[in-house]
Design a protein around this motif. Structure first.
Motif, mmCIF file in Angstrom:
data_model
loop_
_atom_site.group_PDB
_atom_site.id
_atom_site.type_symbol
_atom_site.label_atom_id
_atom_site.label_comp_id
_atom_site.label_asym_id
_atom_site.label_seq_id
_atom_site.Cartn_x
_atom_site.Cartn_y
_atom_site.Cartn_z
ATOM 1 N N LYS A 113 0.849 -1.344 -0.087
ATOM 2 C CA LYS A 113 -0.099 -0.029 0.180
ATOM 3 C C LYS A 113 0.817 1.473 0.002
ATOM 4 C CE LYS A 113 -3.498 -2.292 2.656
ATOM 5 N NZ LYS A 113 -3.980 -2.605 4.046
ATOM 6 N N GLU A 114 0.460 2.456 -0.614
ATOM 7 C CA GLU A 114 1.318 3.334 -0.689
ATOM 8 C C GLU A 114 1.528 3.990 0.717
ATOM 9 O OE1 GLU A 114 0.804 6.679 -3.319
ATOM 10 O OE2 GLU A 114 -0.188 5.618 -4.799
ATOM 11 N N SER A 115 0.774 3.674 1.638
ATOM 12 C CA SER A 115 0.925 4.183 2.980
ATOM 13 C C SER A 115 1.953 3.691 3.802
ATOM 14 C CB SER A 115 -0.605 3.985 4.000
ATOM 15 O OG SER A 115 -0.664 2.867 3.699
ATOM 16 N N GLU A 116 2.224 2.308 3.167
ATOM 17 C CA GLU A 116 3.417 1.497 3.708
ATOM 18 C C GLU A 116 4.618 2.187 3.206
ATOM 19 O OE1 GLU A 116 3.473 -1.518 5.714
ATOM 20 O OE2 GLU A 116 1.520 -0.873 6.338
ATOM 21 N N MET A 117 4.716 2.473 2.016
ATOM 22 C CA MET A 117 5.985 3.053 1.613
ATOM 23 C C MET A 117 6.154 4.446 1.990
ATOM 24 S SD MET A 117 6.079 1.600 -2.324
ATOM 25 C CE MET A 117 4.383 2.136 -2.763
ATOM 26 N N GLU A 118 5.164 5.190 2.719
ATOM 27 C CA GLU A 118 5.492 6.596 3.024
ATOM 28 C C GLU A 118 5.827 6.559 4.308
ATOM 29 O OE1 GLU A 118 1.711 8.393 2.136
ATOM 30 O OE2 GLU A 118 2.104 8.134 0.056
ATOM 31 N N TRP A 123 12.216 3.063 3.289
ATOM 32 C CA TRP A 123 12.991 2.699 2.451
ATOM 33 C C TRP A 123 14.486 2.667 3.058
ATOM 34 C CZ3 TRP A 123 11.701 0.871 -2.017
ATOM 35 C CH2 TRP A 123 10.240 1.614 -2.676
#
Length: 190
Positions: A113-118, A123
């Motif tokens: 989910k994008e929320s995970e990557m944010e 990273w």
């Protein structure tokens, strides 16, 4: 597919400044760990063919421990002839830390989910895992033995799975001698 081939591909693919390479490097590290653990079991007659083809790291780790008893420790075997000539053979395991890193890759290798990557450090944490995973996979594939030597039914050390043909021939020559001294050092891994 061999563990060394997967490690080499991971090193070739990974670029610290290109995040798109990280996922493929993580996958190759995961494949390398699975391949190495299978390589440890491949030459063992007391392990079923089904278990040798396993893919679950926890199950492979249990099979390795059951087979070798000290399969989680580095082992250095020094074989010495009465003449003083000696050779050293080393077993370098897949460490618990490396297994843990590869299990954490599951958080990155599925649809995210994008929320995970944010999330903070997403990273940076991934990069640290990949770089440590590469370092530990390098360690796991550097040994000359694919497992701790085991004794045969006559209580003689007989079951050696040695990677290089040259070392295998040398070890066989040593083991064919009437008298041989074998010294084993086990090293606990952190």
């Amino acid at each position: 597919m061999s563990a060394i081939a997967s490690r080499d591909r991971a090193r070739q693919i990974y670029h610290p400044d290109k995040k798109q390479t990280w996922f493929y490097a993580a996958l190759e590290i995961r494949c390398g760990v699975e391949a190495r653990m299978r390589e440890y079991l491949k030459h063992q007659k007391n392990v079923s063919e089904k278990r040798k083809k396993g893919w679950k790291l926890a199950v492979l780790a249990k099979d390795i421990e059951r087979t070798f008893k000290k399969g989680h420790k580095e082992a250095i075997f020094t074989l010495t002839l009465p003449s003083g000539e000696s050779i050293k053979l080393t077993y370098t395991p897949v460490t618990p830390e490396l297994r843990s890193i590869v299990e954490k890759f599951g958080n990155y290798l599925h649809a995210l989910k994008e929320s995970e990557m944010e999330k903070d450090n997403f990273w940076e944490d991934f990069k640290i895992l990949i770089e440590r995973g590469l370092e530990l996979l390098d360690y796991s594939v550097k040994g000359s033995l694919l497992g701790v030597p085991l004794k045969d039914k006559n209580n003689r050390v007989a079951i050696f799975a040695i990677i290089s043909e040259e070392e295998r021939e040398l070890a066989e020559r040593f083991l064919a001698e009437e008298r041989i001294t074998m010294h084993v050092d086990y090293r606990e891994l952190s």
